[in-house]
Write a protein that holds these residues in place. Structure first.
Motif, short mmCIF file in Angstrom:
data_model
loop_
_atom_site.label_atom_id
_atom_site.label_comp_id
_atom_site.label_asym_id
_atom_site.label_seq_id
_atom_site.Cartn_x
_atom_site.Cartn_y
_atom_site.Cartn_z
N ASP A 59 -3.73 -3.23 45.48
CA ASP A 59 -4.08 -3.13 44.06
C ASP A 59 -2.98 -3.69 43.16
OD1 ASP A 59 -2.42 -1.04 44.72
OD2 ASP A 59 -3.55 0.49 43.67
N ALA A 60 -1.72 -3.68 43.62
CA ALA A 60 -0.66 -4.26 42.81
C ALA A 60 -0.85 -5.76 42.64
CB ALA A 60 0.70 -3.97 43.45
N GLU A 61 -1.58 -6.40 43.56
CA GLU A 61 -1.84 -7.83 43.41
C GLU A 61 -2.72 -8.12 42.20
OE1 GLU A 61 -2.03 -10.41 47.07
OE2 GLU A 61 -2.58 -8.50 47.99
N ARG A 111 -3.17 2.82 44.42
CA ARG A 111 -2.58 3.14 43.11
C ARG A 111 -1.07 3.35 43.15
NH1 ARG A 111 -5.99 7.85 43.32
NH2 ARG A 111 -6.13 7.02 45.43
N GLN A 112 -0.41 2.83 44.19
CA GLN A 112 1.04 2.88 44.27
C GLN A 112 1.58 1.49 44.58
OE1 GLN A 112 1.15 6.70 46.96
NE2 GLN A 112 3.21 6.31 46.20
N SER A 113 2.57 1.06 43.81
CA SER A 113 3.24 -0.20 44.09
C SER A 113 4.70 0.10 44.40
CB SER A 113 3.11 -1.17 42.91
OG SER A 113 3.67 -0.62 41.74
N ASP A 164 -2.10 -7.32 39.40
CA ASP A 164 -1.21 -7.63 38.28
C ASP A 164 -0.90 -9.12 38.20
OD1 ASP A 164 -1.04 -4.97 37.57
OD2 ASP A 164 0.81 -4.61 38.69
N HIS A 172 6.76 2.88 49.73
CA HIS A 172 6.43 1.46 49.87
C HIS A 172 7.28 0.80 50.95
CE1 HIS A 172 4.97 -2.49 48.60
NE2 HIS A 172 6.20 -2.91 48.81
N THR A 180 3.40 4.06 39.97
CA THR A 180 2.02 4.44 40.26
C THR A 180 1.13 3.77 39.21
OG1 THR A 180 2.73 6.58 41.11
CG2 THR A 180 0.43 6.37 40.51
N THR A 181 0.00 3.24 39.64
CA THR A 181 -0.89 2.51 38.73
C THR A 181 -1.29 3.39 37.55
OG1 THR A 181 -1.77 1.23 40.56
CG2 THR A 181 -3.10 1.32 38.57
#
Length: 780
Positions: free
Chosen positions: A165-167, A196-198, A169, A341, A202-203
């Motif tokens: 999910d960080a992608e 929801r964690q990068s 961004d 991570h 946290t997102t």
């Protein structure tokens, strides 16, 4: 019959769940072995991402062992690479030795790599976001090939990206979405591991539903998999709605923290918030701590059955975004911790994890360790019946014939950019198979980079025909760009990242689809830098294309500093898998283009970069074609040096008239003065480096081409080097034979002006070259 189907389905679910646990174990153990068991010689952390693998084991198990078809292609989330290797280990495609050397020389790469890993890898990933966007452009390439009769519609595969999910961004993803919408994208799945964690955070909770809106606006179907089967069953019980509402409103950071703390913490918090609801309290009390923790983390992305159902329901060609809610580190002691991570299990934690998996000490690398022989045999048979096991090796596409020579465009004065356009136009009008395999593209600079004539001949590519309204209305225009399925130009917006990723996808048509395309992409040379990450990405996975950067340098005078490239020659020299040439004359353009189309198809070939100019310069007469072989090697003597020559002028590209004029002024004063046309600083430098490397490695080698060229000068001779770009691209020539160098070029931002003013101001004119030559002979 219905019962049998249901039983078969549940058996499949149970089998894939068992395989999920194998993937979880093997990925975690591979990383643990590299960091805690294998001897280290440098004392540095090897790294790996156990938590990132754990969050998507169910996703990959359900995809690879249920939904995937042989014709589908997958880009795997970079940090999920160990899972891909674990899958191939179960298939027998990956060796124990390479797993044990994870992130070591010759072992499994940190992130999936087409060129470095030995297992089949559809797309390299690593630079986040690019491995996602490439699937969309590869789907467009597939449509192009279908429309051109080179791939059958019934053989169309899905291009699938597994992404963190960080992608989301990454800006290039949204640039890609817009381009995909314009081109009616289809057969593309993006599956988000929504943990929801990068790395740093946290997102944000406010992002909920924003991703859905963005994708739906661009024509995508969005499937949100938030709850697993256990949760949905609990929600249906008395009090379950209250728990569902509580999860819906729980901030991401708090959910992660409670996950890490486990069952007692879940119980305490739920009772504190819902204890006054008798039905909810009773429901919570029906689970022990371990069961409660399992229930609360049974999100959609961890439920194999939920994933299978979702994949099965999207059996069409509509682009689809699956948002699969997950817990980062699911199933590991690291689950939910905000530092997980890059964190990994320590030895005691790994021992506890091994024991919980039922794996005996010493059996850690067994594909089905801890399982009985019957279960192991059943799982192995299931794996070897999967689509991945049935997938054929990547095809070797036949070469496209290239004519022995390209005609040289006529004209006493020409620019290299105009010559490029003329060569393409001549090809477009020819009956050569090569012309049919060329596909051009540009980021909204088709006209101004001389692609327009080719497009007039061959048309724009659209799956649905689009009339040229101006032509139909009989309004005069140089552009006659009919859009149809047979068109050979893919029109792109101004985003250079999209441009380079499109070139990457086009340049991988041969291994992906078994048929060659010869992509030609043009871009304003200063804006090569804007897409540099994507250019590097394409070269890293050995995509083959011809990149034309034009116009280049200060020579684009009136446009000012923002449009005048400086460092692109250094980019051309430094980028692996990209051969850079900078022709001065039209006959060089024809020579290099012919060579490029052949080189792009060779097993040891690469992509090619031509740096061109809009400046028209006088062409020169050639006595014969003897110069061509040296030009392809990176340089030739335009004016050969005399015996014991003490100096030479070495130039690249569009400054040829100034270099030639300076040579004519100095020839009487410096006897034997040579004039060296450096057609490729890159090829010359690579040859020199290869010669030195061979010496270090104890291999036999011949003198490099640049050594041979400069050997024509007397020992200790001086060089004036000049190009419209960074002087460092040529000043290294002095190091080949220990020569004095007086380098000219541009190492500061330009400005507006006419050509004489700018060349004088930035020391690229004839007077500057003459002064630089004099400097070689001045006393300190």
């Amino acid at each position: 019959m219905v019962t049998t189907i249901a039983q078969d389905r549940q058996e499949t679910v149970a089998t894939i769940e068992a395989l999920e646990k194998r993937l979880l174990w093997l990925s975690a153990w591979t990383i643990h072995n590299a960091n805690n068991i294998r001897k280290k010689r440098d004392g540095l952390k090897v790294g790996g991402h156990q938590a990132s693998c754990a969050s998507m084991t169910a996703i990959m198990a359900a995809l690879y062992f249920h939904a995937l078809r042989p014709q589908d292609k997958v880009a795997v989330k970079p940090h999920g690479g160990p899972l891909l290797h674990a899958i191939h280990y179960l298939l027998g495609n990956q060796t124990l030795d390479k797993l044990q050397r994870f992130r070591g020389l010759g072992g499994v790469q940190s992130y999936p790599s087409r060129t470095k890993d030995t297992i089949p890898v559809d797309f390299s990933t690593g630079s986040v976001g690019l491995g996602v966007a490439v699937t969309a452009f590869t789907s467009l390439v597939q449509d192009y090939l279908i429309a051109h009769g080179q791939v059958r519609e019934e053989d169309a595969g899905r291009m699938i990206a597994l992404m963190g999910d960080a992608e989301l961004d990454e800006g290039n993803i949204y640039e890609c979405l817009i381009e995909g919408y314009k081109h009616d994208l289809r057969n593309c799945w993006w599956i988000v591991d929504y943990n929801r964690q990068s790395l740093d955070a946290t997102t944000a909770d406010r992002m909920f539903r924003r991703f859905d809106d963005i994708f739906e606006t661009c024509g995508w179907r969005v499937v949100t998999l938030k709850y697993g089967k256990l949760q949905r069953a609990a929600f249906a019980r008395p009090g379950g709605k209250a728990i569902e509402d509580w999860i819906e409103n729980c901030p991401n950071a708090e959910f992660a923290a409670l996950t890490y703390q486990g069952g007692p913490a879940w119980r305490e918090r739920l009772l504190a918030d819902l204890g006054k609801n008798a039905a909810a309290k009773k429901l919570i009390g029906s689970f022990d701590d371990e069961q409660l923790a399992e229930l609360m983390t049974n999100l959609g992305g961890h439920c194999v059955e939920t994933l299978m159902d979702a994949f099965d329901a999207c059996d069409d060609d509509r682009p689809t975004l699956f948002i699969a809610y997950t817990v980062k580190g699911h199933g590991l002691p690291l689950a939910g911790h905000k530092d997980n991570h890059s964190g990994m299990m320590n030895n005691p934690q790994m021992e506890q994890f091994r024991a919980s998996m039922g794996i005996a000490e010493g059996q850690e690398w067994e594909p089905y360790g801890g399982l009985g022989d019957n279960v192991a045999a059943r799982l192995d048979a299931f794996v070897h019946q999967s689509a991945l096991a049935l997938k054929a090796a990547e095809p070797v596409a036949p070469a496209v014939p290239v004519p022995a020579r390209f005609p040289v465009p006529e004209g006493a004065e020409q620019s290299t950019q105009a010559a490029f356009g003329r060569v393409l136009l001549d090809l477009a009008k020819s009956g050569e198979e090569l012309a049919d395999r060329i596909v051009t593209t540009a980021p909204d600079v088709t006209q101004t980079t001389n692609l327009g004539a080719f497009v007039n001949q061959r048309g724009l590519f659209r799956r649905q025909e689009l009339a040229d309204v101006f032509h139909k209305a009989k309004i005069p225009s140089a552009q006659k760009w009919a859009a149809h399925a047979a068109g050979q130009h893919i029109e792109l917006g101004i985003a250079e990242n999209n441009f380079f990723i499109a070139l990457t996808s086009l340049g991988l048509a041969a291994p992906h689809f078994g048929t060659r395309l010869l992509p030609v992409g043009t871009v304003y040379d200063p804006f090569v830098s804007r897409g540099l990450d994507a250019l590097n990405y394409g070269c890293y996975q050995d995509a083959r294309f011809l990149l034309v950067g034009t116009p280049a340098g200060l020579t684009l005078a009136a446009e000012g500093g923002a449009h005048q490239s400086i460092n692109t020659p250094l980019i051309g020299m430094g980028q692996p898998n990209l051969a850079y040439y900078e022709p001065a004359y039209a006959d060089e353009v024809a020579l290099f283009m012919r060579w490029a189309f052949d080189h792009m198809q060779q097993p040891d070939g690469s992509s090619v970069y031509l740096r061109l100019s809009t400046r028209s310069i006088p062409q020169i007469a050639r006595a014969d074609d003897g110069w061509e072989a040296d030009a392809l090697k990176g340089g030739y003597w335009l004016r050969a040096p005399g015996p014991d020559a003490t100096a030479a002028i070495a130039f690249t590209g569009v400054v040829a008239p100034e270099a030639l004029a300076a040579w004519e002024q100095l020839a009487d004063d410096i006897p034997g003065l040579g004039l060296l046309a450096v057609t490729s600083p890159d090829v010359l430098h690579r040859g020199w480096s290869a010669r030195r490397a061979a010496r270090w490695e104890g291999k036999a080698s011949e003198p490099s081409h640049v050594e041979t060229l400069l050997s024509a000068l007397a020992p200790g001779a001086g060089l004036v080097t000049v190009l419209d770009g960074s002087p460092g691209a040529l000043s290294w020539l002095g190091g080949v034979k220990g020569m004095r160098v007086s380098p000219l070029g541009t190492d500061r931002f330009g400005q507006t002006g006419d050509l004489p003013d700018l060349y004088r101001t930035y020391r690229l004119d004839t007077d500057a070259i003459v002064d630089a030559a004099a400097e070689l002979f001045l006393e300190d």
